[in-house]
Motif scaffolding. Structure first.
Motif, PDB file in Angstrom:
ATOM      1  N   LEU A  47       0.984  -1.250   0.000  1.00 19.04           N
ATOM      2  CA  LEU A  47       0.155  -0.084  -0.053  1.00 19.04           C
ATOM      3  C   LEU A  47       0.976   1.281  -0.093  1.00 19.04           C
ATOM      4  N   ILE A  50       1.810   2.565  -3.465  1.00 23.37           N
ATOM      5  CA  ILE A  50       0.965   3.441  -4.318  1.00 23.37           C
ATOM      6  C   ILE A  50       1.130   4.745  -4.188  1.00 23.37           C
ATOM      7  N   LEU A  53      -0.775   7.718  -1.913  1.00 25.03           N
ATOM      8  CA  LEU A  53      -1.947   7.139  -1.398  1.00 25.03           C
ATOM      9  C   LEU A  53      -1.877   7.539   0.248  1.00 25.03           C
ATOM     10  N   SER A 193      -6.141  -1.398  -6.333  1.00 24.31           N
ATOM     11  CA  SER A 193      -5.558  -0.879  -5.024  1.00 24.31           C
ATOM     12  C   SER A 193      -6.848  -1.052  -3.806  1.00 24.31           C
TER      13      SER A 193
END
Length: 319
Positions: A47, A50, A53, A193
């Motif tokens: 995560l 990304i 994010l 995602s």
């Protein structure tokens, strides 16, 4: 008088050093508590990869968390020594056990069986316990729940947890319309995602179930908590037939229907209980709770425990 003050200061410094050494000993190489599920860390790193994010999510969650805090204070009861003292005491015990600050705990007027945590870098941690849960769970089960929520604080799950909750509660389109989800964040949340966020969340729940086990007085209480969350409070005080539940889970793990769970942000109860059973046979658990060790108890290494749990938690693979 000066001598006594100096002695007190030295004693306090020694206490802090001992406390820090104890806490450092309970950290793994990645800086997380030693009980944390390996998949939690692995998927969180994905995560983090990304672009933007986390930073965008942090800005949004800081604003939303502040708003929630004002609403909690207006509408709900903050527990304390004079208000739900038994819940306050449980919060103090769980925080002390894990080595975190005592969180604010609110009782929310909601008859659903639920609890959740709000914890960001900018807002004091809050644990919300629905009145439906408080009324239907024993104090032993409540300690597992609050211990689980303290686990989210201990493992710094706050930003991604709140992102996931916002997307579930508001929906992407409604979230953008109400300003809770920015169009900037929307552009980052592709289907892949979102699935990655769900996968991490399922693993993070396993980490926090372990925190609940560490805080609880009985592993059976922890198993009943997850049973009640899914199968209802009708479970009462009866024991769960763990082998029957595991057998039922094994069948489901071979079914193509398991792919439905890719859209879930929590593992189904049978998977969570199976993972808890594995951690209850892990050497790390007994380092935290040596007094719960029974004669002949199985104690597996952490790495083996994580691999056994991975089989239950990774819904993309057959059992």
């Amino acid at each position: 008088m000066i001598e006594n003050m100096e002695h007190t200061q030295v004693g306090f410094r020694e206490y802090v050093q001992r406390r820090k050494a104890m806490e450092d000993a309970r950290l793994s190489g990645n800086g997380l508590p030693d009980y944390a599920f390996a998949m939690d860390y692995e998927l969180r790193k994905k995560l983090d990869s990304i672009p933007h994010l986390y930073s965008i999510g942090k800005n949004i969650c800081g604003t939303v968390a502040s708003r929630y805090m004002h609403e909690f204070n207006m509408r709900n009861l903050l527990v304390g020594p004079e208000q739900f003292p038994e819940v306050y005491q449980i919060g103090c015990e769980c925080a002390r056990r894990l080595g975190i600050g005592i969180p604010n705990i609110y009782i929310i007027d909601d008859q659903s069986i639920n609890a959740f945590t709000i914890a960001t870098d900018d807002v004091e941690p809050v644990i919300a316990v629905h009145s439906g849960l408080y009324e239907r769970f024993t104090l032993g089960e409540l300690k597992c729940v609050i211990g689980h929520e303290c686990g989210h604080i201990h493992n710094k799950h706050g930003i991604y947890n709140m992102l996931g909750s916002l997307l579930i509660q508001t929906g992407l389109v409604a979230g953008v319309a109400t300003g809770l989800v920015s169009s900037q964040l929307l552009s980052l949340l592709t289907m892949s995602s979102q699935l990655a966020l769900n996968a991490w969340s399922r693993a993070a729940e396993v980490t926090c179930d372990r925190a609940g086990l560490i805080c609880c007085d009985s592993v059976e209480d922890a198993y009943r908590v997850n049973a009640k969350f899914t199968y209802g409070a009708a479970f009462g005080e009866q024991a769960i037939n763990l082998e029957a539940l595991r057998s039922q889970l094994e069948k489901n793990m071979e079914s193509i229907a398991r792919f439905d769970e890719l859209l879930y942000d929590h593992p189904v109860a049978a998977r969570r209980i199976a993972a808890e059973m594995e951690f209850a046979e892990c050497e790390v658990f007994y380092r935290w709770r040596p007094e719960l060790k029974e004669p002949g108890a199985v104690m597996r290494p952490k790495q083996e425990t994580d691999e056994r749990c991975r089989r239950y938690v990774d819904v993309s693979k057959k059992g």
